[in-house]
Design a protein around this motif. Structure first.
Motif, PDB file in Angstrom:
ATOM      1  N   PHE A  35       0.834  -1.202   0.000  1.00 23.02           N
ATOM      2  CA  PHE A  35       0.000   0.000   0.000  1.00 23.02           C
ATOM      3  C   PHE A  35       0.870   1.254   0.000  1.00 23.02           C
ATOM      4  O   PHE A  35       0.637   2.193  -0.772  1.00 23.02           O
ATOM      5  CB  PHE A  35      -0.920  -0.012   1.223  1.00 23.02           C
ATOM      6  CG  PHE A  35      -1.756   1.227   1.375  1.00 23.02           C
ATOM      7  CD1 PHE A  35      -2.984   1.336   0.747  1.00 23.02           C
ATOM      8  CD2 PHE A  35      -1.312   2.290   2.159  1.00 23.02           C
ATOM      9  CE1 PHE A  35      -3.752   2.480   0.887  1.00 23.02           C
ATOM     10  CE2 PHE A  35      -2.067   3.437   2.300  1.00 23.02           C
ATOM     11  CZ  PHE A  35      -3.299   3.529   1.666  1.00 23.02           C
ATOM     12  N   ALA A  36       1.874   1.287   0.870  1.00 25.76           N
ATOM     13  CA  ALA A  36       2.743   2.468   0.984  1.00 25.76           C
ATOM     14  C   ALA A  36       3.525   2.696  -0.311  1.00 25.76           C
ATOM     15  O   ALA A  36       3.633   3.831  -0.792  1.00 25.76           O
ATOM     16  CB  ALA A  36       3.683   2.305   2.161  1.00 25.76           C
ATOM     17  N   LEU A  37       4.087   1.636  -0.882  1.00 24.62           N
ATOM     18  CA  LEU A  37       4.854   1.766  -2.120  1.00 24.62           C
ATOM     19  C   LEU A  37       3.986   2.282  -3.265  1.00 24.62           C
ATOM     20  O   LEU A  37       4.412   3.125  -4.063  1.00 24.62           O
ATOM     21  CB  LEU A  37       5.467   0.418  -2.489  1.00 24.62           C
ATOM     22  CG  LEU A  37       6.680  -0.028  -1.674  1.00 24.62           C
ATOM     23  CD1 LEU A  37       7.026  -1.479  -1.987  1.00 24.62           C
ATOM     24  CD2 LEU A  37       7.873   0.869  -1.965  1.00 24.62           C
ATOM     25  N   THR A  38       2.767   1.772  -3.347  1.00 30.73           N
ATOM     26  CA  THR A  38       1.875   2.196  -4.429  1.00 30.73           C
ATOM     27  C   THR A  38       1.453   3.642  -4.253  1.00 30.73           C
ATOM     28  O   THR A  38       1.443   4.419  -5.215  1.00 30.73           O
ATOM     29  CB  THR A  38       0.638   1.287  -4.483  1.00 30.73           C
ATOM     30  OG1 THR A  38       1.053  -0.078  -4.621  1.00 30.73           O
ATOM     31  CG2 THR A  38      -0.251   1.657  -5.660  1.00 30.73           C
ATOM     32  N   ALA A  39       1.104   4.035  -3.024  1.00 34.15           N
ATOM     33  CA  ALA A  39       0.719   5.424  -2.768  1.00 34.15           C
ATOM     34  C   ALA A  39       1.867   6.368  -3.099  1.00 34.15           C
ATOM     35  O   ALA A  39       1.662   7.445  -3.681  1.00 34.15           O
ATOM     36  CB  ALA A  39       0.288   5.590  -1.314  1.00 34.15           C
ATOM     37  N   PHE A  53      -3.977   5.486 -12.024  1.00 33.11           N
ATOM     38  CA  PHE A  53      -3.731   4.228 -11.312  1.00 33.11           C
ATOM     39  C   PHE A  53      -4.807   3.206 -11.658  1.00 33.11           C
ATOM     40  O   PHE A  53      -4.498   2.039 -11.963  1.00 33.11           O
ATOM     41  CB  PHE A  53      -3.697   4.498  -9.811  1.00 33.11           C
ATOM     42  CG  PHE A  53      -3.621   3.250  -8.969  1.00 33.11           C
ATOM     43  CD1 PHE A  53      -2.556   2.369  -9.092  1.00 33.11           C
ATOM     44  CD2 PHE A  53      -4.613   2.955  -8.051  1.00 33.11           C
ATOM     45  CE1 PHE A  53      -2.477   1.222  -8.316  1.00 33.11           C
ATOM     46  CE2 PHE A  53      -4.548   1.822  -7.270  1.00 33.11           C
ATOM     47  CZ  PHE A  53      -3.485   0.950  -7.402  1.00 33.11           C
ATOM     48  N   ARG A  54      -6.069   3.613 -11.649  1.00 33.64           N
ATOM     49  CA  ARG A  54      -7.151   2.674 -11.971  1.00 33.64           C
ATOM     50  C   ARG A  54      -7.030   2.183 -13.405  1.00 33.64           C
ATOM     51  O   ARG A  54      -7.290   1.011 -13.702  1.00 33.64           O
ATOM     52  CB  ARG A  54      -8.509   3.354 -11.746  1.00 33.64           C
ATOM     53  CG  ARG A  54      -8.796   3.689 -10.289  1.00 33.64           C
ATOM     54  CD  ARG A  54     -10.205   4.223 -10.120  1.00 33.64           C
ATOM     55  NE  ARG A  54     -10.451   4.637  -8.746  1.00 33.64           N
ATOM     56  CZ  ARG A  54     -10.644   5.896  -8.374  1.00 33.64           C
ATOM     57  NH1 ARG A  54     -10.614   6.874  -9.283  1.00 33.64           N
ATOM     58  NH2 ARG A  54     -10.862   6.210  -7.113  1.00 33.64           N
ATOM     59  N   ASP A  55      -6.663   3.083 -14.317  1.00 35.84           N
ATOM     60  CA  ASP A  55      -6.499   2.685 -15.709  1.00 35.84           C
ATOM     61  C   ASP A  55      -5.372   1.664 -15.844  1.00 35.84           C
ATOM     62  O   ASP A  55      -5.485   0.706 -16.615  1.00 35.84           O
ATOM     63  CB  ASP A  55      -6.196   3.922 -16.567  1.00 35.84           C
ATOM     64  CG  ASP A  55      -6.068   3.591 -18.042  1.00 35.84           C
ATOM     65  OD1 ASP A  55      -7.093   3.211 -18.649  1.00 35.84           O
ATOM     66  OD2 ASP A  55      -4.961   3.713 -18.595  1.00 35.84           O
ATOM     67  N   THR A  56      -4.303   1.848 -15.083  1.00 39.41           N
ATOM     68  CA  THR A  56      -3.208   0.885 -15.111  1.00 39.41           C
ATOM     69  C   THR A  56      -3.652  -0.463 -14.570  1.00 39.41           C
ATOM     70  O   THR A  56      -3.316  -1.518 -15.124  1.00 39.41           O
ATOM     71  CB  THR A  56      -2.009   1.407 -14.298  1.00 39.41           C
ATOM     72  OG1 THR A  56      -1.611   2.686 -14.804  1.00 39.41           O
ATOM     73  CG2 THR A  56      -0.833   0.452 -14.391  1.00 39.41           C
ATOM     74  N   TYR A  70      -5.644  -8.588  -3.750  1.00 40.08           N
ATOM     75  CA  TYR A  70      -5.900  -7.149  -3.831  1.00 40.08           C
ATOM     76  C   TYR A  70      -4.610  -6.322  -3.852  1.00 40.08           C
ATOM     77  O   TYR A  70      -4.367  -5.545  -4.781  1.00 40.08           O
ATOM     78  CB  TYR A  70      -6.790  -6.730  -2.655  1.00 40.08           C
ATOM     79  CG  TYR A  70      -7.245  -5.294  -2.714  1.00 40.08           C
ATOM     80  CD1 TYR A  70      -8.280  -4.916  -3.555  1.00 40.08           C
ATOM     81  CD2 TYR A  70      -6.635  -4.319  -1.929  1.00 40.08           C
ATOM     82  CE1 TYR A  70      -8.706  -3.596  -3.616  1.00 40.08           C
ATOM     83  CE2 TYR A  70      -7.055  -2.999  -1.991  1.00 40.08           C
ATOM     84  CZ  TYR A  70      -8.087  -2.642  -2.823  1.00 40.08           C
ATOM     85  OH  TYR A  70      -8.498  -1.335  -2.896  1.00 40.08           O
ATOM     86  N   PHE A  71      -3.775  -6.477  -2.842  1.00 40.57           N
ATOM     87  CA  PHE A  71      -2.570  -5.655  -2.783  1.00 40.57           C
ATOM     88  C   PHE A  71      -1.490  -6.161  -3.727  1.00 40.57           C
ATOM     89  O   PHE A  71      -0.597  -5.405  -4.118  1.00 40.57           O
ATOM     90  CB  PHE A  71      -2.056  -5.557  -1.347  1.00 40.57           C
ATOM     91  CG  PHE A  71      -2.931  -4.696  -0.471  1.00 40.57           C
ATOM     92  CD1 PHE A  71      -2.947  -3.320  -0.625  1.00 40.57           C
ATOM     93  CD2 PHE A  71      -3.756  -5.267   0.484  1.00 40.57           C
ATOM     94  CE1 PHE A  71      -3.772  -2.522   0.161  1.00 40.57           C
ATOM     95  CE2 PHE A  71      -4.575  -4.477   1.282  1.00 40.57           C
ATOM     96  CZ  PHE A  71      -4.586  -3.099   1.117  1.00 40.57           C
ATOM     97  N   HIS A  76       1.646  -4.831  -8.925  1.00 37.21           N
ATOM     98  CA  HIS A  76       1.792  -4.966 -10.379  1.00 37.21           C
ATOM     99  C   HIS A  76       1.505  -3.630 -11.073  1.00 37.21           C
ATOM    100  O   HIS A  76       2.204  -3.247 -12.017  1.00 37.21           O
ATOM    101  CB  HIS A  76       0.848  -6.044 -10.910  1.00 37.21           C
ATOM    102  CG  HIS A  76       1.350  -7.439 -10.728  1.00 37.21           C
ATOM    103  ND1 HIS A  76       2.588  -7.848 -11.189  1.00 37.21           N
ATOM    104  CD2 HIS A  76       0.792  -8.531 -10.147  1.00 37.21           C
ATOM    105  CE1 HIS A  76       2.767  -9.121 -10.896  1.00 37.21           C
ATOM    106  NE2 HIS A  76       1.690  -9.559 -10.264  1.00 37.21           N
ATOM    107  N   ALA A  77       0.472  -2.926 -10.618  1.00 35.52           N
ATOM    108  CA  ALA A  77       0.138  -1.635 -11.226  1.00 35.52           C
ATOM    109  C   ALA A  77       1.226  -0.601 -10.954  1.00 35.52           C
ATOM    110  O   ALA A  77       1.586   0.183 -11.845  1.00 35.52           O
ATOM    111  CB  ALA A  77      -1.210  -1.138 -10.707  1.00 35.52           C
ATOM    112  N   ALA A  78       1.759  -0.583  -9.735  1.00 39.14           N
ATOM    113  CA  ALA A  78       2.838   0.355  -9.418  1.00 39.14           C
ATOM    114  C   ALA A  78       4.050   0.085 -10.303  1.00 39.14           C
ATOM    115  O   ALA A  78       4.667   1.019 -10.839  1.00 39.14           O
ATOM    116  CB  ALA A  78       3.220   0.239  -7.939  1.00 39.14           C
ATOM    117  N   GLU A  79       4.392  -1.182 -10.478  1.00 37.99           N
ATOM    118  CA  GLU A  79       5.516  -1.526 -11.357  1.00 37.99           C
ATOM    119  C   GLU A  79       5.239  -1.069 -12.789  1.00 37.99           C
ATOM    120  O   GLU A  79       6.118  -0.493 -13.453  1.00 37.99           O
ATOM    121  CB  GLU A  79       5.759  -3.035 -11.338  1.00 37.99           C
ATOM    122  CG  GLU A  79       6.891  -3.463 -12.251  1.00 37.99           C
ATOM    123  CD  GLU A  79       7.048  -4.974 -12.344  1.00 37.99           C
ATOM    124  OE1 GLU A  79       7.830  -5.434 -13.195  1.00 37.99           O
ATOM    125  OE2 GLU A  79       6.380  -5.700 -11.566  1.00 37.99           O
ATOM    126  N   ALA A  80       4.013  -1.299 -13.278  1.00 37.83           N
ATOM    127  CA  ALA A  80       3.675  -0.893 -14.640  1.00 37.83           C
ATOM    128  C   ALA A  80       3.793   0.619 -14.821  1.00 37.83           C
ATOM    129  O   ALA A  80       4.264   1.098 -15.858  1.00 37.83           O
ATOM    130  CB  ALA A  80       2.267  -1.363 -14.990  1.00 37.83           C
TER     131      ALA A  80
END
Length: 216
Positions: A35-39, A53-56, A70-71, A76-80
């Motif tokens: 959660f922290a990394l993605t935020a 973010f949602r689109d990713t 979920y997390f 995966h989205a943060a990496e993308a």
């Protein structure tokens, strides 16, 4: 437009269990870190553009979206997003994970320089003032457009405007840093019979942008 997260009415996923009121926010320690990394990623790359973010998330493969939970899909989205912004090289995370597992793997070359989007919202949040008057009014019959970014079960279906909502930033363009294009939003009431062919006494409401609709 089919998206990996568009599961409403889709067969094969089983019932939705009721949430446990005592369930912790993070079931495992790594989930809090994810959660922290993605935020942090969203804030630094897109100026907290949640639509990006949602689109990713919606562009992940079914395995990337469903298998890690979920997390896991957040990671995966943060990496993308980091790869798309040339902060990470494609394959860099996989190489690091394989090396931690004991393999001898070289990191891919670093990208020449980051490509952070040169974009900023015009105001906080997503509510906006628009000069145009609403195209539709309460009790108007409308049809949800085919191809619009809305639940698959509602595309092409006819409903009735129940309420005219304040104007919002349009996620379709905001997500790809192509402008806010704020427009009116409508609460549209659909009968279950119209959506699925049964359940006449059940009503479903959706919040839909003006360009997602046409007159029925």
């Amino acid at each position: 437009m089919a998206r990996v997260s568009d599961l409403g009415g889709a067969p094969g996923h089983g019932p939705v269990p009721a949430p446990d009121p005592a369930e912790p926010v993070f079931g495992e320690r790594w989930e809090g870190r994810a959660f922290a990394l993605t935020a942090f990623t969203i804030g630094r790359l897109s100026g907290r553009n949640l639509e990006a973010f949602r689109d990713t998330l919606d562009r992940l493969t079914p395995a990337e979206y469903h298998d890690p939970g979920y997390f896991g899909r957040w990671l995966h989205a943060a990496e993308a997003m980091l790869v798309a912004s040339a902060v990470l090289a494609p394959g860099a995370v996989d190489a690091r994970a394989r090396r931690l597992a004991g393999e001898t793997v070289e990191d891919p070359p670093d990208p020449p320089e980051p490509a952070k989007p040169d974009y900023a919202p015009t105001a906080p949040g997503s509510l906006r003032e628009v000069e145009a008057t609403p195209e539709y009014a309460v009790d108007d019959r409308v049809r949800a457009r085919e191809g619009a970014r809305l639940p698959g079960y509602a595309r092409g279906r006819v409903g009735t405007v129940a309420r005219v909502q304040p104007a919002h930033v349009l996620p379709d363009t905001h997500a790809v840093f192509a402008g806010e294009n704020a427009q009116h939003v409508y609460t549209v009431r659909f009968s279950a019979h119209e959506l699925w062919g049964d359940g006449d006494d059940v009503v479903v409401t959706l919040e839909l942008f003006e360009t997602y609709l046409e007159r029925a």
